[in-house]
Scaffold this motif. Structure first.
Motif, PDB file in Angstrom:
ATOM      1  N   PRO A 153     -16.958  -0.792   9.374  1.00 28.06           N
ATOM      2  CA  PRO A 153     -15.558  -0.939   8.943  1.00 28.06           C
ATOM      3  C   PRO A 153     -15.183   0.029   7.812  1.00 28.06           C
ATOM      4  O   PRO A 153     -16.026   0.403   6.991  1.00 28.06           O
ATOM      5  CB  PRO A 153     -15.473  -2.388   8.458  1.00 28.06           C
ATOM      6  CG  PRO A 153     -16.598  -3.079   9.140  1.00 28.06           C
ATOM      7  CD  PRO A 153     -17.692  -2.051   9.266  1.00 28.06           C
ATOM      8  N   VAL A 154     -13.904   0.426   7.797  1.00 24.51           N
ATOM      9  CA  VAL A 154     -13.359   1.285   6.735  1.00 24.51           C
ATOM     10  C   VAL A 154     -12.212   0.550   6.050  1.00 24.51           C
ATOM     11  O   VAL A 154     -11.589  -0.335   6.644  1.00 24.51           O
ATOM     12  CB  VAL A 154     -12.853   2.636   7.287  1.00 24.51           C
ATOM     13  CG1 VAL A 154     -13.991   3.446   7.872  1.00 24.51           C
ATOM     14  CG2 VAL A 154     -11.748   2.444   8.303  1.00 24.51           C
ATOM     15  N   PRO A 155     -11.922   0.896   4.800  1.00 29.38           N
ATOM     16  CA  PRO A 155     -10.783   0.270   4.115  1.00 29.38           C
ATOM     17  C   PRO A 155      -9.463   0.630   4.799  1.00 29.38           C
ATOM     18  O   PRO A 155      -9.327   1.703   5.398  1.00 29.38           O
ATOM     19  CB  PRO A 155     -10.835   0.876   2.713  1.00 29.38           C
ATOM     20  CG  PRO A 155     -12.197   1.457   2.564  1.00 29.38           C
ATOM     21  CD  PRO A 155     -12.654   1.816   3.942  1.00 29.38           C
ATOM     22  N   ALA A 156      -8.504  -0.235   4.692  1.00 31.82           N
ATOM     23  CA  ALA A 156      -7.183   0.001   5.269  1.00 31.82           C
ATOM     24  C   ALA A 156      -6.430   1.060   4.476  1.00 31.82           C
ATOM     25  O   ALA A 156      -6.582   1.156   3.255  1.00 31.82           O
ATOM     26  CB  ALA A 156      -6.378  -1.292   5.282  1.00 31.82           C
ATOM     27  N   VAL A 157      -5.623   1.854   5.164  1.00 31.10           N
ATOM     28  CA  VAL A 157      -4.722   2.805   4.509  1.00 31.10           C
ATOM     29  C   VAL A 157      -3.518   2.023   4.009  1.00 31.10           C
ATOM     30  O   VAL A 157      -2.941   1.222   4.745  1.00 31.10           O
ATOM     31  CB  VAL A 157      -4.261   3.891   5.499  1.00 31.10           C
ATOM     32  CG1 VAL A 157      -3.160   4.739   4.896  1.00 31.10           C
ATOM     33  CG2 VAL A 157      -5.428   4.755   5.916  1.00 31.10           C
ATOM     34  N   LEU A 158      -3.156   2.239   2.751  1.00 30.27           N
ATOM     35  CA  LEU A 158      -1.995   1.573   2.161  1.00 30.27           C
ATOM     36  C   LEU A 158      -0.990   2.642   1.742  1.00 30.27           C
ATOM     37  O   LEU A 158      -1.054   3.163   0.626  1.00 30.27           O
ATOM     38  CB  LEU A 158      -2.421   0.724   0.958  1.00 30.27           C
ATOM     39  CG  LEU A 158      -3.475  -0.346   1.249  1.00 30.27           C
ATOM     40  CD1 LEU A 158      -3.932  -1.009  -0.035  1.00 30.27           C
ATOM     41  CD2 LEU A 158      -2.908  -1.370   2.216  1.00 30.27           C
ATOM     42  N   PRO A 159      -0.061   3.009   2.646  1.00 33.61           N
ATOM     43  CA  PRO A 159       0.905   4.063   2.308  1.00 33.61           C
ATOM     44  C   PRO A 159       1.817   3.629   1.166  1.00 33.61           C
ATOM     45  O   PRO A 159       2.235   2.483   1.105  1.00 33.61           O
ATOM     46  CB  PRO A 159       1.684   4.265   3.608  1.00 33.61           C
ATOM     47  CG  PRO A 159       1.495   3.005   4.379  1.00 33.61           C
ATOM     48  CD  PRO A 159       0.180   2.430   3.957  1.00 33.61           C
ATOM     49  N   GLU A 160       2.124   4.583   0.268  1.00 29.68           N
ATOM     50  CA  GLU A 160       2.932   4.253  -0.903  1.00 29.68           C
ATOM     51  C   GLU A 160       4.310   4.901  -0.873  1.00 29.68           C
ATOM     52  O   GLU A 160       5.304   4.245  -1.134  1.00 29.68           O
ATOM     53  CB  GLU A 160       2.173   4.648  -2.171  1.00 29.68           C
ATOM     54  CG  GLU A 160       0.891   3.846  -2.357  1.00 29.68           C
ATOM     55  CD  GLU A 160       0.108   4.274  -3.580  1.00 29.68           C
ATOM     56  OE1 GLU A 160       0.545   5.203  -4.285  1.00 29.68           O
ATOM     57  OE2 GLU A 160      -0.949   3.678  -3.826  1.00 29.68           O
ATOM     58  N   THR A 161       4.377   6.181  -0.560  1.00 28.60           N
ATOM     59  CA  THR A 161       5.674   6.871  -0.581  1.00 28.60           C
ATOM     60  C   THR A 161       6.372   6.705   0.771  1.00 28.60           C
ATOM     61  O   THR A 161       5.751   6.321   1.761  1.00 28.60           O
ATOM     62  CB  THR A 161       5.491   8.376  -0.864  1.00 28.60           C
ATOM     63  OG1 THR A 161       4.833   8.981   0.255  1.00 28.60           O
ATOM     64  CG2 THR A 161       4.691   8.616  -2.136  1.00 28.60           C
TER      65      THR A 161
END
Length: 85
Positions: free
Chosen positions: A55-63
């Motif tokens: 498993p990999v960490p989730a991408v958390l888009p900011e902009t």
């Protein structure tokens, strides 16, 4: 004379993989004019020491741009998964 610039952004992550968007730009060094010359999408699978996916960490888009990139990548990811079924 041109200089090429390569920029990459992490755009999406699935359970064990990440999607990276790569944009290539050529800049005329005499005039300063830049031209987009290509885009590539890279898919990378995280593996452990035995070569098994992890498993990999989730991408958390900011902009807003990150969020748009994420949504486009998510759409491509889901379309490909649907094709495999």
């Amino acid at each position: 004379r041109n200089a090429h610039t390569v920029g990459a952004s992490l755009s999406y992550s699935g359970r064990t993989d990440t999607k990276v968007s790569v944009d290539i730009t050529a800049e005329n060094l005499d005039t300063g004019e830049g031209v987009h010359t290509g885009t590539a999408w890279l898919n990378m699978i995280a593996i452990n020491e035995r070569g098994r996916p992890v498993p990999v960490p989730a991408v958390l888009p900011e902009t807003d741009d990150d969020k748009a990139l994420f949504e486009r990548a998510k759409g491509r990811y889901e379309a490909r998964r649907a094709e495999k079924r």
